[in-house]
Design an enzyme around this catalytic site. Structure first.
Site, PDB file in Angstrom:
ATOM      1  N   HIS A   1      13.757 -41.362 -30.411  1.00 52.91           N
ATOM      2  CA  HIS A   1      14.775 -42.117 -29.686  1.00 52.91           C
ATOM      3  C   HIS A   1      14.278 -43.516 -29.364  1.00 52.91           C
ATOM      4  CE1 HIS A   1      12.363 -40.148 -26.542  1.00 52.91           C
ATOM      5  NE2 HIS A   1      12.749 -41.090 -25.695  1.00 52.91           N
TER       6      HIS A   1
ATOM      7  N   HIS B   1      14.937 -46.698 -26.685  1.00 57.91           N
ATOM      8  CA  HIS B   1      15.492 -47.150 -25.413  1.00 57.91           C
ATOM      9  C   HIS B   1      16.000 -48.566 -25.645  1.00 57.91           C
ATOM     10  CE1 HIS B   1      13.579 -44.041 -22.788  1.00 57.91           C
ATOM     11  NE2 HIS B   1      12.752 -43.982 -23.828  1.00 57.91           N
TER      12      HIS B   1
END
Length: 142
Positions: free
Chosen positions: A106, A108
């Site tokens: 992932h 941010h």
């Protein structure tokens, strides 16, 4: 990358992808899902995750990296526009020693403004009505 390290499909992001847990979705297609971080370090802090199961950047299949990074860029533009940000901070962590906490790749995406520092990661949940409002602004920016 340690060959003994494997993707575990019970991580929180995999559960969000399967619809087992809710999220404040801002973008979804066949490659990626983007949603607001519930413990944000900035207003509009968004997470972009691939639909391809990958523990981190180093084990993401090469053929899937390009299309995924294109989605990170698309979402980043919408976050910046929707939140009327002056800049962005992108972060991506790999493995515990690298700061990774959730073991599903992932990014941010954190909108930034001059003179406003990132909040520390306290583990404190953001108010749902604020997250709802941020998600609405970001979705409108696509």
């Amino acid at each position: 990358m340690d060959q003994n390290v494997v993707y575990e499909s019970d991580n929180i992001f995999a559960k969000i992808l399967r619809g087992e847990l809710p999220c404040h979705k801002v973008f979804e297609d066949d490659v990626a899902l983007a949603f607001l971080d519930i413990m944000p370090r900035a207003k509009g802090h968004t997470l972009v995750i691939p639909k391809t199961p990958a523990r981190g950047l180093l084990d993401m299949p090469k053929a899937a990296i390009g299309p995924f990074i294109e989605r990170v860029q698309t979402v980043s533009r919408a976050v910046m526009k929707g939140m009327e940000a002056e800049g962005l901070t992108l972060q991506q962590f790999n493995e515990t020693a690298g700061g990774q906490v959730v073991f599903h790749l992932h990014f941010h995406v954190m909108p930034r403004w001059e003179g406003i520092r990132l909040r520390p990661h306290t583990g404190e949940l953001e108010q749902q009505d604020l997250l709802h409002g941020y998600a609405k602004k970001i979705r409108a920016a696509f």
